[in-house]
Scaffold this active site. Structure first.
Site, short mmCIF file in Angstrom:
data_model
loop_
_atom_site.label_atom_id
_atom_site.label_comp_id
_atom_site.label_asym_id
_atom_site.label_seq_id
_atom_site.Cartn_x
_atom_site.Cartn_y
_atom_site.Cartn_z
N ARG A 1 22.62 49.33 0.70
CA ARG A 1 21.42 48.61 0.26
C ARG A 1 20.21 49.06 1.08
O ARG A 1 20.34 49.80 2.05
CB ARG A 1 21.61 47.10 0.41
CG ARG A 1 21.87 46.66 1.84
CD ARG A 1 22.02 45.15 1.91
NE ARG A 1 22.19 44.69 3.29
CZ ARG A 1 22.18 43.41 3.65
NH1 ARG A 1 22.03 42.48 2.73
NH2 ARG A 1 22.33 43.08 4.92
N ASP B 1 33.94 49.16 9.12
CA ASP B 1 33.15 48.09 9.72
C ASP B 1 32.71 48.57 11.10
O ASP B 1 33.54 48.73 12.00
CB ASP B 1 33.97 46.81 9.83
CG ASP B 1 33.13 45.62 10.30
OD1 ASP B 1 32.00 45.83 10.77
OD2 ASP B 1 33.63 44.48 10.21
N ASN C 1 21.47 54.39 10.19
CA ASN C 1 20.59 53.40 9.58
C ASN C 1 21.12 51.98 9.69
O ASN C 1 20.34 51.02 9.76
CB ASN C 1 20.38 53.77 8.10
CG ASN C 1 19.80 52.63 7.30
OD1 ASN C 1 18.63 52.27 7.45
ND2 ASN C 1 20.62 52.02 6.44
N SER D 1 13.43 50.76 15.79
CA SER D 1 12.59 49.64 15.38
C SER D 1 11.44 49.53 16.36
O SER D 1 11.52 50.03 17.49
CB SER D 1 13.41 48.34 15.40
OG SER D 1 12.59 47.20 15.34
N TYR E 1 18.50 41.74 19.95
CA TYR E 1 18.14 42.84 19.05
C TYR E 1 17.32 43.90 19.78
O TYR E 1 17.61 45.10 19.70
CB TYR E 1 17.34 42.30 17.85
CG TYR E 1 16.95 43.36 16.85
CD1 TYR E 1 17.91 43.99 16.07
CD2 TYR E 1 15.61 43.72 16.67
CE1 TYR E 1 17.55 44.96 15.14
CE2 TYR E 1 15.24 44.68 15.76
CZ TYR E 1 16.22 45.30 14.99
OH TYR E 1 15.86 46.27 14.08
N LYS F 1 18.13 47.89 20.61
CA LYS F 1 17.27 48.99 20.17
C LYS F 1 16.70 49.78 21.34
O LYS F 1 16.49 51.00 21.23
CB LYS F 1 16.15 48.45 19.28
CG LYS F 1 16.63 47.93 17.93
CD LYS F 1 17.32 49.02 17.12
CE LYS F 1 17.66 48.58 15.71
NZ LYS F 1 18.27 49.67 14.90
N THR G 1 12.55 45.08 3.45
CA THR G 1 14.00 45.08 3.27
C THR G 1 14.51 43.65 3.34
O THR G 1 13.82 42.74 3.79
CB THR G 1 14.71 45.89 4.37
OG1 THR G 1 14.46 45.26 5.64
CG2 THR G 1 14.21 47.33 4.41
#
Length: 233
Positions: free
Chosen positions: A12, A51, A76, A127, A140, A144, A175
């Site tokens: 996706r 996974d 990604n 990011s 997060y 990153k 997204t």
């Protein structure tokens, strides 16, 4: 000349768009997702069903592909949990770091012989949080920042082998993940003020198509008029 590119998180969003654009230009896509059903409608040549929360399974899964050459891998796939350090449970930290850092490191390690054989390209979709961290972004942003360190180390190590390494830092692009993160944060979301997945994908495909005498090490991408990322009052 057709290239073979592995795209993680191809089911996706940006991953699917990358698979579509790469296939449209004649490349062979190895599409990764957690399940075969997630890849329904995604153009691809082969699949890697895995996974990434279980990095110990990566080496065997890559070995089963039997790759001798690989022109590129686009890391990604990723997840984000928003919350203060005080409230985030251990499970969220472990899962975020496993998927966002350990899995890309292990997948790259397993793919390096094929990447070296093709003098291939490794692209890490990072990011803006990989450059700056704010409140509630602890796990997060930490993942990153670590991904940036991984890319920088890999670039220096693999230059003698002809493997190019690029970190892309998109910010505020449209997204499901961006919508989810803003909902978790309690912030407004307006896709009209975000960069489209198509624009990001086009840029990444262009990086993969860079001439042999250059490499883009780092690229930061933002929309012209991003919606401020702050909790609603």
């Amino acid at each position: 000349m057709s290239k073979t590119i592995l795209v993680t998180g191809a089911g996706r969003g940006l991953g699917r768009t990358l698979a579509e654009q790469l296939t449209a230009r004649g490349d062979k896509v190895i599409a990764h997702a957690r399940s075969e059903s997630a890849l329904d409608g995604v153009p691809h040549d082969r699949t890697l069903v895995l996974d990434l929360a279980e990095p110990a399974r990566i080496a065997d899964a890559v070995a089963a592909l039997g790759l001798e050459r690989l022109d590129g891998v686009i890391h990604n796939a990723g997840i984000a949990h928003i919350g203060t350090v005080a409230e985030q449970p251990l499970e969220q930290w472990e899962r975020t770091l496993a998927i966002n850092v350990t899995a890309p490191a292990e997948l790259t390690r397993a793919l390096l012989p094929a990447l070296r054989a093709a003098r291939g390209h490794v692209v890490f979709v990072n990011s803006g949080a990989g450059l700056n961290a704010g409140p509630k972004w602890g796990s997060y942003a930490a993942s990153k920042h670590a991904l940036r360190a991984l890319a920088d180390a890999l670039r220096g190590e693999e230059q003698p082998n002809g493997v190019r390494v690029t970190s892309v830092y998109p910010s505020h692009f449209a997204t499901d993940m961006q919508r989810s993160v803003r909902e978790q944060y309690g912030a407004d979301y307006d896709p009209a003020r975000a960069t489209s997945p198509e624009s990001i994908a086009t840029t990444i495909v262009g990086i993969l198509n860079a001439p042999d005498d250059m490499v883009v090490n780092d690229l930061r991408i933002e929309p012209p008029n991003p919606l401020p990322f702050k909790a609603k009052s």
